[in-house]
Design an enzyme around this catalytic site. Structure first.
Site, mmCIF file in Angstrom:
data_model
loop_
_atom_site.group_PDB
_atom_site.id
_atom_site.type_symbol
_atom_site.label_atom_id
_atom_site.label_comp_id
_atom_site.label_asym_id
_atom_site.label_seq_id
_atom_site.Cartn_x
_atom_site.Cartn_y
_atom_site.Cartn_z
ATOM 1 N N LYS A 93 -14.523 -0.320 16.013
ATOM 2 C CA LYS A 93 -14.440 -1.320 17.098
ATOM 3 C C LYS A 93 -14.124 -2.669 16.495
ATOM 4 O O LYS A 93 -14.763 -3.092 15.515
ATOM 5 C CB LYS A 93 -15.800 -1.382 17.833
ATOM 6 N N GLN A 114 -16.745 -7.305 10.633
ATOM 7 C CA GLN A 114 -17.010 -6.643 11.919
ATOM 8 C C GLN A 114 -18.059 -5.530 11.774
ATOM 9 O O GLN A 114 -18.836 -5.291 12.699
ATOM 10 C CB GLN A 114 -15.692 -6.085 12.478
ATOM 11 N N LYS A 117 -21.444 -7.403 11.951
ATOM 12 C CA LYS A 117 -21.633 -8.016 13.272
ATOM 13 C C LYS A 117 -21.954 -6.936 14.299
ATOM 14 O O LYS A 117 -22.907 -7.058 15.069
ATOM 15 C CB LYS A 117 -20.347 -8.750 13.677
ATOM 16 N N LYS A 129 -10.513 -3.831 12.345
ATOM 17 C CA LYS A 129 -9.692 -4.955 12.816
ATOM 18 C C LYS A 129 -8.238 -4.545 12.677
ATOM 19 O O LYS A 129 -7.904 -3.697 11.848
ATOM 20 C CB LYS A 129 -9.950 -6.205 11.957
ATOM 21 N N GLY A 168 -9.235 -7.914 21.900
ATOM 22 C CA GLY A 168 -8.483 -9.122 21.597
ATOM 23 C C GLY A 168 -9.033 -9.892 20.399
ATOM 24 O O GLY A 168 -10.139 -9.642 19.922
ATOM 25 N N ASP A 169 -8.241 -10.810 19.926
ATOM 26 C CA ASP A 169 -8.628 -11.796 18.903
ATOM 27 C C ASP A 169 -7.548 -12.877 19.009
ATOM 28 O O ASP A 169 -6.933 -13.014 20.079
ATOM 29 C CB ASP A 169 -8.692 -11.138 17.514
ATOM 30 N N THR A 212 -17.714 -14.414 24.423
ATOM 31 C CA THR A 212 -17.876 -14.920 23.050
ATOM 32 C C THR A 212 -18.326 -16.380 23.062
ATOM 33 O O THR A 212 -19.295 -16.753 22.377
ATOM 34 C CB THR A 212 -16.569 -14.761 22.244
ATOM 35 N N ASN A 243 -9.524 -18.787 23.668
ATOM 36 C CA ASN A 243 -10.547 -18.092 24.461
ATOM 37 C C ASN A 243 -11.968 -18.510 24.082
ATOM 38 O O ASN A 243 -12.769 -18.874 24.944
ATOM 39 C CB ASN A 243 -10.362 -16.574 24.297
ATOM 40 N N SER A 380 -17.936 -6.004 24.918
ATOM 41 C CA SER A 380 -16.938 -4.935 24.771
ATOM 42 C C SER A 380 -17.620 -3.569 24.741
ATOM 43 O O SER A 380 -17.117 -2.596 25.316
ATOM 44 C CB SER A 380 -16.157 -5.113 23.462
HETATM 45 P P1 NDP Z 1 -7.061 -17.700 20.694
HETATM 46 O O1 NDP Z 1 -5.747 -17.196 20.247
HETATM 47 O O2 NDP Z 1 -7.404 -17.619 22.138
HETATM 48 O O3 NDP Z 1 -7.261 -19.215 20.239
HETATM 49 C C1 NDP Z 1 -7.192 -19.584 18.900
HETATM 50 C C2 NDP Z 1 -7.294 -21.089 18.806
HETATM 51 O O4 NDP Z 1 -7.424 -21.451 17.435
HETATM 52 C C3 NDP Z 1 -6.075 -21.804 19.324
HETATM 53 O O5 NDP Z 1 -6.434 -23.053 19.822
HETATM 54 C C4 NDP Z 1 -5.226 -21.917 18.065
HETATM 55 O O6 NDP Z 1 -4.282 -22.968 18.118
HETATM 56 C C5 NDP Z 1 -6.282 -22.195 17.024
HETATM 57 N N1 NDP Z 1 -5.816 -21.677 15.722
HETATM 58 C C6 NDP Z 1 -5.439 -20.416 15.425
HETATM 59 N N2 NDP Z 1 -5.047 -20.298 14.154
HETATM 60 C C7 NDP Z 1 -5.161 -21.517 13.637
HETATM 61 C C8 NDP Z 1 -4.919 -22.056 12.367
HETATM 62 N N3 NDP Z 1 -4.438 -21.284 11.349
HETATM 63 N N4 NDP Z 1 -5.189 -23.376 12.167
HETATM 64 C C9 NDP Z 1 -5.672 -24.143 13.206
HETATM 65 N N5 NDP Z 1 -5.928 -23.689 14.435
HETATM 66 C C10 NDP Z 1 -5.686 -22.406 14.641
HETATM 67 O O7 NDP Z 1 -8.141 -16.906 19.812
HETATM 68 P P2 NDP Z 1 -9.707 -16.727 20.070
HETATM 69 O O8 NDP Z 1 -10.269 -17.903 20.757
HETATM 70 O O9 NDP Z 1 -9.905 -15.387 20.644
HETATM 71 O O10 NDP Z 1 -10.247 -16.676 18.560
HETATM 72 C C11 NDP Z 1 -10.713 -17.834 17.873
HETATM 73 C C12 NDP Z 1 -11.616 -17.403 16.744
HETATM 74 O O11 NDP Z 1 -12.745 -16.687 17.291
HETATM 75 C C13 NDP Z 1 -11.010 -16.454 15.710
HETATM 76 O O12 NDP Z 1 -11.572 -16.727 14.448
HETATM 77 C C14 NDP Z 1 -11.458 -15.077 16.184
HETATM 78 O O13 NDP Z 1 -11.473 -14.151 15.126
HETATM 79 C C15 NDP Z 1 -12.874 -15.419 16.659
HETATM 80 N N6 NDP Z 1 -13.468 -14.482 17.603
HETATM 81 C C16 NDP Z 1 -12.861 -14.134 18.758
HETATM 82 C C17 NDP Z 1 -13.487 -13.275 19.644
HETATM 83 C C18 NDP Z 1 -12.891 -12.924 20.965
HETATM 84 O O14 NDP Z 1 -13.553 -12.224 21.733
HETATM 85 N N7 NDP Z 1 -11.698 -13.378 21.310
HETATM 86 C C19 NDP Z 1 -14.791 -12.688 19.343
HETATM 87 C C20 NDP Z 1 -15.393 -13.190 18.126
HETATM 88 C C21 NDP Z 1 -14.733 -14.033 17.296
HETATM 89 P P3 NDP Z 1 -2.733 -22.634 18.441
HETATM 90 O O15 NDP Z 1 -2.694 -22.357 19.918
HETATM 91 O O16 NDP Z 1 -2.009 -23.853 18.047
HETATM 92 O O17 NDP Z 1 -2.385 -21.431 17.621
HETATM 93 O O1 2IT Z 2 -14.181 -10.809 16.154
HETATM 94 C C1 2IT Z 2 -14.569 -10.176 17.162
HETATM 95 O O2 2IT Z 2 -15.742 -9.820 17.297
HETATM 96 C C2 2IT Z 2 -13.574 -9.891 18.204
HETATM 97 N N1 2IT Z 2 -12.428 -10.314 18.068
HETATM 98 C C3 2IT Z 2 -13.956 -9.075 19.394
HETATM 99 C C4 2IT Z 2 -13.963 -7.609 19.075
HETATM 100 C C5 2IT Z 2 -14.178 -6.685 20.246
HETATM 101 O O3 2IT Z 2 -14.025 -5.472 19.998
HETATM 102 O O4 2IT Z 2 -14.485 -7.114 21.364
#
Ligand code: NDP
Ligand code: 2IT
Length: 396
Positions: A93, A114, A117, A129, A168-169, A212, A243, A380
């Site tokens: 997952k 992961q 976590k 992943k 997603g991520d 999240t 997100n 999830s």
């Molecule tokens: P999104 O794609 O929705 O948003 C990512 C954000 O981070 C955007 O604002 C993006 O800017 C910015 N970003 C991405 N890469 C870079 C970079 N190299 N330098 C600076 N800014 C950056 O992703 P999420 O919100 O889903 O994910 C954000 C973080 O949270 C990640 O580390 C992810 O692994 C983690 N995460 C996500 C989960 C989920 O359920 N979605 C769960 C747990 C953790 P821009 O638009 O300019 O690219």
């Molecule tokens: O980093 C994370 O925990 C995620 N991107 C979500 C993983 C999931 O299976 O919901």
């Protein structure tokens, strides 16, 4: 990093040698070893049975070609990955990341984290992943669909509701999950819980979108309570505007905080009146535009180019919600000198080891990602259960 336990030093050397050119993966393993340094002497059986040698090696890594065609008819070829790291406690997952920086080392660090976590949620889910070096920025819906369909045309044979359940991520949200699910269904004829983060009308779970960011704030609230503090009246900086960042902002604001800054990979906004989350949703979720456009909604706010400057804004609580290693030693020092008393990680591994050391030295409360951003994957797992039982979210 030198560990007290010689066995860990030797194993770390082996990990670096066997996984050359993957510094993010080395960093994630090294952090884990650091936390085990005091534990291993009391548990020689872990060493004897090779638990650590096994856990640092993915059970399986799938790498594949993803050819797709853009709207002008040009052919592009990206790389796809799925690192099925560990299935000791349940089906693999973990999310899928579409970002140009993706390579095997990033997939492995994320998959490795992961495992722990997911285990910490107490739910029966293994660690994985995946993703691609595809850059979704500036692509049309049609191009995104072409890419997702091609990606799934290879991935489908390696996943399944009881085998491996991606989500997603970065760069993968509801739109992408929809395209991926549609292609999976076309290829296999199965309508089941093979992906999470689906739309509510086709098997998604209520609040997975918010989970999240909201979870991060609930976790942070509990941490703050331990020091008789709370979000109420606090000044908060949230990096990113995707997100996790959007819903972290929303919940922190509901809990009485003022979020004064957010960012994207180009720059950051500063709004001393509190960032208007509805405006950020419109820019990022509806229009898929840049954070700079916030000034069209709130002309009094400021926009600055570059990402790291956001950590120089005075705050009580910092919520890094963008990407790995976004807070380095210098940024951590500025946070500390500005009186920041808590850092809680929404992103995965956003603090470098040097930054974490600065938090420790300054008594800053620190919530590591493996605990503080687990609300997303926990929801999830709920979606997986609902899908297995063939019940819809409203009935859960
Ligand atoms: P999104 O794609 O929705 O948003 C990512 C954000 O981070 C955007 O604002 C993006 O800017 C910015 N970003 C991405 N890469 C870079 C970079 N190299 N330098 C600076 N800014 C950056 O992703 P999420 O919100 O889903 O994910 C954000 C973080 O949270 C990640 O580390 C992810 O692994 C983690 N995460 C996500 C989960 C989920 O359920 N979605 C769960 C747990 C953790 P821009 O638009 O300019 O690219
Ligand atoms: O980093 C994370 O925990 C995620 N991107 C979500 C993983 C999931 O299976 O919901």
């Amino acid at each position: 990093m030198q560990y007290k336990t010689e066995y860990l030093n030797e194993l770390m050397t082996t990990v670096v040698k066997r996984n050359p050119g993957e510094p993010e993966f080395h960093q994630a393993v090294s952090e884990m070893f650091e936390s085990l340094d005091n534990v291993l002497p009391r548990h020689p059986e872990f060493i004897k049975s090779g638990v650590l040698e096994r856990i640092v090696e993915p059970e399986r890594t799938i790498k594949f070609r993803v050819p797709w065609t853009d709207d002008k008819g040009n052919v592009h070829v990206n790389r796809g990955f799925r690192v099925q790291f560990n299935s000791a406690i349940g089906p693999y997952k973990g999310g899928l990341r579409f970002h140009p920086s993706v390579y095997e080392g990033i997939m492995k660090f994320l998959g490795f984290e992961q495992i722990f976590k997911n285990s910490l949620t107490g739910l029966p889910i293994g660690g994985a992943k995946g993703g691609s070096d595809f850059d979704p920025k500036g692509k049309s819906d049609n191009e995104i669909m072409n890419f997702c369909q091609s990606f799934m045309s290879e991935l489908y044979r390696h996943i399944g509701a009881d085998v491996d359940v991606p989500a997603g991520d970065i760069g993968v949200g509801g739109r992408e999950i929809g395209y991926l699910f549609g292609q999976y269904k076309r290829l296999t004829g199965n309508f089941n819980g093979v992906l999470t983060g689906k739309g509510l009308s086709y098997g998604g779970s209520l609040a997975r979108t918010e989970a999240t960011g909201y979870g991060l704030c609930y976790f942070t609230s509990e941490m703050l309570k331990s020091k008789n503090k709370s979000f109420d009246g606090a000044r908060v900086v949230v990096s990113g505007s995707g997100n996790v960042a959007i819903y972290a902002n929303e919940k922190a604001t509901q809990l009485g905080a003022k979020v004064v800054a957010m960012s994207d990979s180009n720059g950051y906004i500063y709004d001393p009146n509190g960032v208007d989350v509805a405006a950020v949703k419109d820019i990022k979720e509806v229009r898929r535009a840049r954070i700079k456009e916030y000034l069209n909604y709130r002309p009094d706010a400021e926009y600055h180019e570059g990402c790291s400057g956001i950590w120089a804004i005075k705050c009580d609580i910092a919520l890094p919600c963008a990407t790995q290693n976004e807070i380095d030693e210098a940024s951590a020092k500025i946070l500390a000198s500005n009186g920041c008393y808590a850092v809680a990680e929404g992103a995965n591994m956003p603090s470098t080891p040097e930054a974490i050391e600065i938090y420790r030295q300054n008594g800053i409360l620190f919530a590591p990602a493996k605990a503080s951003n687990a609300g997303g994957v926990a929801t999830s797992a709920l979606e997986m259960s609902q899908n297995s039982m063939s019940i819809r979210s409203s009935a859960a």
